[in-house]
Scaffold this motif. Structure first.
Motif, PDB file in Angstrom:
ATOM      1  N   TYR A  24      -7.171  54.946  46.035  1.00  8.46           N
ATOM      2  CA  TYR A  24      -8.016  54.059  45.194  1.00  8.46           C
ATOM      3  C   TYR A  24      -9.405  53.968  45.930  1.00  8.46           C
ATOM      4  N   LEU A  28     -13.340  54.024  44.789  1.00  6.48           N
ATOM      5  CA  LEU A  28     -14.347  53.151  44.659  1.00  6.48           C
ATOM      6  C   LEU A  28     -15.476  53.565  45.604  1.00  6.48           C
ATOM      7  N   GLU A  50     -10.164  53.325  37.128  1.00  5.90           N
ATOM      8  CA  GLU A  50      -8.664  53.066  37.068  1.00  5.90           C
ATOM      9  C   GLU A  50      -7.901  53.797  38.261  1.00  5.90           C
ATOM     10  N   TRP A  51      -6.561  53.376  38.508  1.00  2.00           N
ATOM     11  CA  TRP A  51      -5.786  54.040  39.146  1.00  2.00           C
ATOM     12  C   TRP A  51      -5.938  55.610  39.131  1.00  2.00           C
TER      13      TRP A  51
ATOM     14  N   ALA B  35     -11.878  44.894  42.886  1.00  2.00           N
ATOM     15  CA  ALA B  35     -11.134  45.800  43.530  1.00  2.00           C
ATOM     16  C   ALA B  35     -10.547  45.358  44.771  1.00  2.00           C
ATOM     17  N   ALA B  38      -7.300  43.562  43.768  1.00  2.00           N
ATOM     18  CA  ALA B  38      -6.610  44.659  43.258  1.00  2.00           C
ATOM     19  C   ALA B  38      -5.690  45.291  44.485  1.00  2.00           C
ATOM     20  N   GLU B  39      -6.509  45.733  45.415  1.00  2.00           N
ATOM     21  CA  GLU B  39      -5.909  46.323  46.618  1.00  2.00           C
ATOM     22  C   GLU B  39      -4.879  45.278  47.321  1.00  2.00           C
ATOM     23  N   HIS B  44      -3.719  47.842  40.018  1.00  2.00           N
ATOM     24  CA  HIS B  44      -5.127  48.107  39.827  1.00  2.00           C
ATOM     25  C   HIS B  44      -5.337  48.080  38.242  1.00  2.00           C
TER      26      HIS B  44
END
Lengths: 92, 92
Positions: A24, A28, A50-51, B35, B38-39, B44
């Motif tokens: 991820y 990013l 997204e993932w 993000a 999410a991490e 995510h």
């Protein structure tokens, strides 16, 4: 320029491509790099993160030159491919 | 929790909300903050960034607890709202 497909967002033609990532953090980084490219051209793509993947779509909503996929959009699609290759090579 | 709507992505229920921004740089900061969130949860969202807005969708594809909008997704939707308020307050 390979694997870019023509699609529509809000009724406007776009060139769209998905890039896949194992991490991820790497996806990013790529999104941020494309955002930097966008800022330097003052022209912003639609991006979905997204993932496992980032999808980039270049198109022009309204401008003096018209709307849809313009020369600038094709150029930025090519630049996006170059950015991806550059970041892949760096093993970020 | 206001203005979150139920929608589907790839056949899975998600909670979705769009946040608007005057500056692209501010929308990018927000996306990066989400993000980070999410991490930290190893979960995510689907995020779309385009000129003027970021759309965040929380949902679970497959897990031991099932799929769709789970407790964790509702919690992260609330946390996303808090992040937005926090960044707005900072006038980034």
């Amino acid at each position: 320029m390979s694997n870019w497909t023509l699609c529509q967002h809000e009724g406007i033609d776009h060139l769209e491509k998905s890039y896949t990532f194992k991490k991820y953090s790497k996806s990013l980084c790529f999104l941020n790099a494309v955002a930097g490219l966008a800022e330097s051209y003052v022209h912003h793509p639609r991006m979905v993160i997204e993932w496992g993947k980032v999808t980039v779509a270049w198109g022009t909503h309204e401008s003096d030159e018209g709307s849809g996929v313009l020369v600038r959009d094709r150029h930025l699609a090519e630049e996006t491919d170059k950015l991806f290759e550059l970041l892949q090579a760096k093993q970020i």
